[in-house]
Motif scaffolding. Structure first.
Motif, PDB file in Angstrom:
ATOM      1  N   UNK A  14       0.811  -1.224   0.000  1.00  0.00           N
ATOM      2  CA  UNK A  14       0.000   0.000   0.000  1.00  0.00           C
ATOM      3  C   UNK A  14       0.840   1.267   0.000  1.00  0.00           C
ATOM      4  N   UNK A  15       2.177   1.116   0.052  1.00  0.00           N
ATOM      5  CA  UNK A  15       3.093   2.264   0.076  1.00  0.00           C
ATOM      6  C   UNK A  15       2.852   3.175   1.275  1.00  0.00           C
ATOM      7  N   UNK A  16       2.524   2.579   2.414  1.00  0.00           N
ATOM      8  CA  UNK A  16       2.377   3.348   3.646  1.00  0.00           C
ATOM      9  C   UNK A  16       3.706   3.375   4.386  1.00  0.00           C
ATOM     10  N   UNK A  17       4.072   4.536   4.934  1.00  0.00           N
ATOM     11  CA  UNK A  17       5.300   4.634   5.703  1.00  0.00           C
ATOM     12  C   UNK A  17       6.530   4.715   4.817  1.00  0.00           C
ATOM     13  N   UNK A  18       7.670   4.330   5.402  1.00  0.00           N
ATOM     14  CA  UNK A  18       8.960   4.409   4.716  1.00  0.00           C
ATOM     15  C   UNK A  18       9.204   3.148   3.891  1.00  0.00           C
ATOM     16  N   UNK A  19       9.465   3.321   2.603  1.00  0.00           N
ATOM     17  CA  UNK A  19       9.622   2.173   1.696  1.00  0.00           C
ATOM     18  C   UNK A  19      10.803   1.304   2.098  1.00  0.00           C
ATOM     19  N   UNK A  20      11.927   1.940   2.450  1.00  0.00           N
ATOM     20  CA  UNK A  20      13.113   1.164   2.828  1.00  0.00           C
ATOM     21  C   UNK A  20      12.867   0.345   4.091  1.00  0.00           C
ATOM     22  N   UNK A  21      12.194   0.938   5.052  1.00  0.00           N
ATOM     23  CA  UNK A  21      11.904   0.228   6.291  1.00  0.00           C
ATOM     24  C   UNK A  21      10.954  -0.942   6.034  1.00  0.00           C
ATOM     25  N   UNK A  22       9.950  -0.714   5.192  1.00  0.00           N
ATOM     26  CA  UNK A  22       9.010  -1.785   4.879  1.00  0.00           C
ATOM     27  C   UNK A  22       9.706  -2.961   4.185  1.00  0.00           C
ATOM     28  N   UNK A  23      10.585  -2.652   3.240  1.00  0.00           N
ATOM     29  CA  UNK A  23      11.328  -3.698   2.539  1.00  0.00           C
ATOM     30  C   UNK A  23      12.239  -4.433   3.517  1.00  0.00           C
ATOM     31  N   UNK A  24      12.909  -3.672   4.373  1.00  0.00           N
ATOM     32  CA  UNK A  24      13.805  -4.277   5.358  1.00  0.00           C
ATOM     33  C   UNK A  24      13.056  -5.255   6.262  1.00  0.00           C
ATOM     34  N   UNK A  25      11.925  -4.811   6.810  1.00  0.00           N
ATOM     35  CA  UNK A  25      11.165  -5.657   7.729  1.00  0.00           C
ATOM     36  C   UNK A  25      10.607  -6.889   7.026  1.00  0.00           C
ATOM     37  N   UNK A  26      10.110  -6.699   5.802  1.00  0.00           N
ATOM     38  CA  UNK A  26       9.547  -7.834   5.067  1.00  0.00           C
ATOM     39  C   UNK A  26      10.621  -8.872   4.751  1.00  0.00           C
ATOM     40  N   UNK A  27      11.771  -8.403   4.272  1.00  0.00           N
ATOM     41  CA  UNK A  27      12.835  -9.330   3.874  1.00  0.00           C
ATOM     42  C   UNK A  27      13.425 -10.033   5.095  1.00  0.00           C
ATOM     43  N   UNK A  28      13.705  -9.281   6.166  1.00  0.00           N
ATOM     44  CA  UNK A  28      14.297  -9.889   7.363  1.00  0.00           C
ATOM     45  C   UNK A  28      13.318 -10.877   8.001  1.00  0.00           C
ATOM     46  N   UNK A  29      12.054 -10.474   8.134  1.00  0.00           N
ATOM     47  CA  UNK A  29      11.060 -11.388   8.713  1.00  0.00           C
ATOM     48  C   UNK A  29      10.893 -12.624   7.837  1.00  0.00           C
ATOM     49  N   UNK A  30      10.826 -12.420   6.529  1.00  0.00           N
ATOM     50  CA  UNK A  30      10.696 -13.546   5.612  1.00  0.00           C
ATOM     51  C   UNK A  30      11.897 -14.462   5.653  1.00  0.00           C
ATOM     52  N   UNK A  31      13.079 -13.864   5.786  1.00  0.00           N
ATOM     53  CA  UNK A  31      14.301 -14.655   5.867  1.00  0.00           C
ATOM     54  C   UNK A  31      14.321 -15.492   7.144  1.00  0.00           C
ATOM     55  N   UNK A  32      13.938 -14.910   8.267  1.00  0.00           N
ATOM     56  CA  UNK A  32      13.903 -15.651   9.530  1.00  0.00           C
ATOM     57  C   UNK A  32      12.838 -16.748   9.503  1.00  0.00           C
ATOM     58  N   UNK A  33      11.703 -16.462   8.876  1.00  0.00           N
ATOM     59  CA  UNK A  33      10.666 -17.484   8.717  1.00  0.00           C
ATOM     60  C   UNK A  33      11.211 -18.656   7.905  1.00  0.00           C
ATOM     61  N   UNK A  34      11.940 -18.346   6.845  1.00  0.00           N
ATOM     62  CA  UNK A  34      12.488 -19.408   5.999  1.00  0.00           C
ATOM     63  C   UNK A  34      13.534 -20.232   6.745  1.00  0.00           C
ATOM     64  N   UNK A  35      14.312 -19.587   7.617  1.00  0.00           N
ATOM     65  CA  UNK A  35      15.284 -20.335   8.412  1.00  0.00           C
ATOM     66  C   UNK A  35      14.583 -21.294   9.368  1.00  0.00           C
ATOM     67  N   UNK A  36      13.502 -20.823   9.978  1.00  0.00           N
ATOM     68  CA  UNK A  36      12.722 -21.707  10.859  1.00  0.00           C
ATOM     69  C   UNK A  36      12.154 -22.888  10.072  1.00  0.00           C
ATOM     70  N   UNK A  37      11.637 -22.624   8.879  1.00  0.00           N
ATOM     71  CA  UNK A  37      11.070 -23.686   8.057  1.00  0.00           C
ATOM     72  C   UNK A  37      12.154 -24.656   7.583  1.00  0.00           C
ATOM     73  N   UNK A  38      13.331 -24.112   7.279  1.00  0.00           N
ATOM     74  CA  UNK A  38      14.472 -24.938   6.870  1.00  0.00           C
ATOM     75  C   UNK A  38      14.817 -25.941   7.968  1.00  0.00           C
ATOM     76  N   UNK A  39      14.942 -25.452   9.199  1.00  0.00           N
ATOM     77  CA  UNK A  39      15.292 -26.334  10.307  1.00  0.00           C
ATOM     78  C   UNK A  39      14.140 -27.283  10.646  1.00  0.00           C
TER      79      UNK A  39
END
Length: 261
Positions: A38-63
């Protein structure tokens, strides 16, 4: 007598229930993805949070993939160790499995594999199950990659919701790098552990001696300019084969903050 035999371990439902930490990571990924969409807030922060959260989720799923395969392969005590709750704090080496890979993501967009699930190999029923346990983790990263790349492969309009698709493309690229690195046949890495059960005893002993240094070997190789260039060339080739949108990926690289050292 049957009554004197030791009863097999029986896992409870609670040992399969996703942890609040994992659910929180999923929620953070969903909320930050919605903000990017929706382009709400800061784009860089949104991308950072999405990628980091997604990456951590994938690590949990990997293990989790390692653990659930081990559970069905004979080591049911992985449930007792908490590996099936998707709780990153239950893993053997949270620092190696989460902190170090996250640092590498921030350094340059490399999905470095981690090693956290301890499996009792003596309880595994066969060499095939032993190899399948090692295969399950990186296969999860590859599946995650395909799911994330699929919208680009079918021709999604990335101009609409540009920030969101940039984040998805960058996360997909990280998953692909993780899958490739995990399949490298180095002792101590999933690729090496996958082939180890099929080696003769002499080679297995050599593998086991080198295994504690496998991650260090992988990091040194990635730090070698020529090998690093070949690695990324191969990853980009695979990304193109899968249908990655490189415009969105480039935008994702730009929007995601990186550490400078």
């Amino acid at each position: 007598m049957l009554g004197s035999q030791r009863r097999p371990y029986e896992a409870s439902r609670a040992q399969f229930r996703p942890s609040p930490i994992f659910l929180g990571l999923v929620a953070l990924m969903a909320v930050s993805g919605w903000l990017a969409w929706t382009d709400l807030g800061n784009a860089r922060l949104n991308v950072f949070l999405f990628v980091v959260a997604g990456w951590l989720v994938s690590l949990c799923l990997h293990e989790y993939a390692h653990a659930i395969t081990a559970f069905h392969g004979g080591d049911q005590m992985v449930a007792h160790r908490g590996y099936l709750t998707l709780n990153p704090l239950k893993y053997t080496h949270p620092f190696l499995s989460f902190v170090i890979p996250l640092v590498f993501v921030l350094l340059g967009g490399i999905g470095l594999p981690g090693g956290a699930v301890w499996v009792d190999r003596h309880s595994i029923r066969s060499r095939r199950w032993d190899s399948l346990i090692s295969f399950a983790g990186p296969a999860t990263n590859l599946l995650f990659t395909i799911v994330l790349v699929l919208p680009f492969a079918v021709g999604v309009d990335t101009a609409a919701h540009e920030t969101f698709w940039a984040a998805v493309a960058f996360l997909a690229f990280l998953q692909l790098t993780a899958a490739v690195l995990n399949f490298v046949p180095i002792p101590g890495v999933d690729g090496g552990n996958l082939i180890e059960p099929w080696l003769n005893p002499q080679w297995r002993r050599a593998f086991q001696q080198i295994a504690p240094y496998g991650m260090l070997i992988l990091i040194v190789l990635l730090w070698t300019p020529r090998i690093n260039a070949l690695f990324f060339k191969f990853v980009f080739f695979l990304a193109d084969l899968l249908g990655m949108h490189f415009g969105a990926l480039q935008n994702g690289f730009y929007l995601f903050p990186h550490l400078n050292i």
